[in-house]
Design a protein around this motif. Structure first.
Motif, mmCIF file in Angstrom:
data_model
loop_
_atom_site.group_PDB
_atom_site.id
_atom_site.type_symbol
_atom_site.label_atom_id
_atom_site.label_comp_id
_atom_site.label_asym_id
_atom_site.label_seq_id
_atom_site.Cartn_x
_atom_site.Cartn_y
_atom_site.Cartn_z
ATOM 1 N N SER A 64 -4.772 6.037 -4.307
ATOM 2 C CA SER A 64 -3.536 6.739 -4.450
ATOM 3 C C SER A 64 -2.651 6.542 -3.481
ATOM 4 N N SER A 65 -1.329 7.104 -3.897
ATOM 5 C CA SER A 65 0.002 6.836 -2.960
ATOM 6 C C SER A 65 -0.116 7.712 -1.972
ATOM 7 N N LYS A 97 0.642 -1.109 0.095
ATOM 8 C CA LYS A 97 -0.019 0.050 0.056
ATOM 9 C C LYS A 97 0.972 1.232 0.176
ATOM 10 N N SER A 98 1.893 1.111 0.706
ATOM 11 C CA SER A 98 2.968 2.180 0.843
ATOM 12 C C SER A 98 4.037 2.353 -0.094
ATOM 13 N N GLY A 99 3.782 2.106 -1.333
ATOM 14 C CA GLY A 99 4.863 2.123 -2.406
ATOM 15 C C GLY A 99 6.028 1.042 -2.317
ATOM 16 N N PRO A 115 7.299 -0.252 -7.130
ATOM 17 C CA PRO A 115 6.822 1.055 -6.693
ATOM 18 C C PRO A 115 5.788 1.652 -7.460
ATOM 19 N N GLY A 116 4.902 2.044 -6.815
ATOM 20 C CA GLY A 116 3.617 2.579 -7.678
ATOM 21 C C GLY A 116 2.629 1.622 -8.411
ATOM 22 N N THR A 160 9.848 1.583 -1.901
ATOM 23 C CA THR A 160 10.113 2.734 -1.231
ATOM 24 C C THR A 160 9.898 2.580 0.371
ATOM 25 N N VAL A 208 -1.047 1.543 -7.160
ATOM 26 C CA VAL A 208 -1.963 2.465 -7.734
ATOM 27 C C VAL A 208 -2.121 2.080 -9.187
ATOM 28 N N VAL A 214 4.067 7.282 5.166
ATOM 29 C CA VAL A 214 4.748 6.187 4.882
ATOM 30 C C VAL A 214 5.750 5.840 5.924
#
Ligand code: PHE
Length: 485
Positions: free
Chosen positions: A216-217, A37-39, A205-206, A42, A209, A223
């Motif tokens: 959305s991120s 969920k949080s990238g 990453p990403g 990252t 989304v 994060v």
């Protein structure tokens, strides 16, 4: 009298127990989900940085506090600090509160394991969907309380055996077994069709989304605090667990190496748990034409709805994988729960010893488990809010506080949300500025020749408090839905 406290039989036994404490429900449903969920990468990067500069440092701090004072968390703070002696109470309150829901969730695991076992023996795996099963279980208040009791009875049986005779013995068998079962589930999960999508959700990453898993991120502060909160919970920090386990550790053991092994093992298992559950969950969602945003990839519904559906639809071997999986989660839950029970029990045993009495471990563990059973009964009856129980802060049928969806959230808010980050912020201030890092470094140098003095001092004085302040802010923002960032 000191020798009567008991101690670990071996350093490996201690490591198994500490890793057992760290590896728990947090690894299985928290890490993979938050990572996706949080990238993806990252999040992983921030998590690893925090694990090295904050987690590893606090781990050494806690183990050395315990070993230096040879006392549980309340006693340790009392004998080290003049300004913060009461922080120990915070660190005994939090594990006690966490047990209120940990025991209930552990009970659910026993329920699901039994269910898959009976499907394996008598057939009928295809009968009910995960969602129906889960809501039936939550509504079955008697069953939930009974399984919670069963889970606590297991903890009681282990903790009454003591440090080396109970906790160490359980983990020496439980941890290797958990690892093997995890590898089996990973192989099965990765060979399911569409598993790659799940891996991409976690790692690219990403991607979450782009593929429509989430809208959305989240921003960087979110994060950071998600990764920090997760790391604390997952490493069993600021809960007195590592202080307590450290207090039974021999002076000749290497605290630097041990801390590093615990942090690496916990992170590795969290990552492996992700590869075990996420691809399976995503694969099943794709197969059934479920929209990506509707696939439940975290929290209780991941374990008890999404994955149960995976096993149900796997054919004849499904229930077998179900039994293996829920047993794995159950072992992870037990090995964490017994460390929480031990924090509270050790406190009472040390207090008896200070008063010159010999504490009776069987009795103490019994009453600690009874007290936990009482609070856990509320959470079990509440069934994640599905049974209409009153929750603190609820007035006239309306929620006036955002955490009040259910008792589990409320308990989690108090422990993981506030007590834990606040406790470790105060702990780092105490070590860094009141008693000074040197006090603990002297202890750390027993059994370790590593020169980590500068690293430890700088981290504990500056980096940890700063990170903790952010995490605390983020957690409060999250639990109280303040939408500050
Ligand atoms: N680390 C455990 C988990 O990941 C939870 C826990 C927190 C256990 C604090 C003991 C102390 O689920």
């Amino acid at each position: 009298m000191k020798n009567e406290r008991g101690s670990w039989g071996s350093n490996i036994g201690f490591l198994m127990a500490a890793i057992g404490s760290a590896v728990g429900l947090g690894n299985i449903w928290g890490f993979p989900y938050k990572m996706g969920k949080s990238g993806g990468f990252t999040f992983l990067l921030i998590y690893l940085l925090l694990a090295v500069f904050v987690g590893f440092v606090i781990m050494m701090g806690e183990l050395s506090m315990g070993r230096k004072t040879r006392q549980g968390v309340v006693g340790a703070y009392h004998s080290l600090s003049k300004r913060f002696p009461w922080v120990g109470w915070l660190a005994i309150f939090a594990p006690f509160i966490i047990m209120s829901f940990y025991a209930v969730l552990g009970g659910y695991c026993i329920d699901y394991m039994a269910l898959n076992l009976s499907n394996l023996a008598f057939g009928g795996a295809e009968l009910t969907s995960g969602a129906d099963l889960f809501s039936a279980m939550l509504a079955n208040q008697f069953g939930s309380v009974a399984f919670t009791l069963l889970f606590l009875l297991i903890c009681y049986a282990i903790n009454r055996g003591g440090i080396s005779g109970g906790i160490e013995k359980f983990n020496n068998v439980g941890m290797p077994a958990l690892f093997v079962m995890l590898v089996i589930i990973i192989i099965r999960s990765l060979t399911l069709p569409g598993a790659a999508e799940g891996l991409k959700f976690m790692l690219v990453p990403g991607y979450a989304v782009k593929a429509g898993f989430i809208a959305s991120s989240p921003g960087l502060v979110t994060v950071l605090s998600a990764a920090g909160g997760q790391m604390f919970f997952s490493l069993s920090l600021a809960m007195g667990a590592m202080i307590t386990y450290g207090s039974y550790l021999d002076k000749k053991e290497n605290l630097v190496k041990n801390s590093a092994v615990i942090v690496v093992a916990d992170t590795l298992v969290a990552f492996m748990a992700g590869i075990a559950v996420i691809p399976a969950a995503v694969s099943n969602g794709i197969r059934n034409g479920v929209e990506m945003s509707q696939i439940k990839l975290g929290g209780p519904s991941l374990l008890f709805i999404t994955l149960q559906d995976v096993f149900r639809e796997m054919g004849a071997a499904g229930p077998l994988f179900g039994v293996i999986f829920y047993l794995l989660v159950l072992i992870a839950a037990i090995s964490s729960a017994i460390s929480l029970v031990e924090v509270v029990s050790t406190f009472f045993l040390d207090r008896a010893a200070r008063k010159g009495r010999e504490g009776n471990r069987h009795k103490v563990v019994f009453w600690v488990c009874v007290a936990i059973m009482i609070e856990a009964t509320i959470v079990a009856l509440d069934g994640l809010g599905s049974n209409g129980l009153w929750v603190p802060g609820q007035a006239g049928g309306a929620n006036i506080r955002p955490w009040n969806d259910c008792w589990l959230d409320f308990m989690d808010m108090m422990s993981e949300g506030v007590a834990m980050p606040l406790g470790s912020l105060l702990m780092s201030l105490m070590i860094g500025w009141e008693i000074k890092p040197k006090t603990l470094l002297n202890e750390i140098h027993h059994g370790s020749a590593s020169n980590i003095d500068r690293f430890f001092s700088i981290c504990i004085r500056f980096i940890v408090p700063l990170a903790m302040a952010f995490i605390l802010l983020g957690q409060i923002n999250d639990f109280f839905s303040l939408n500050l960032f």
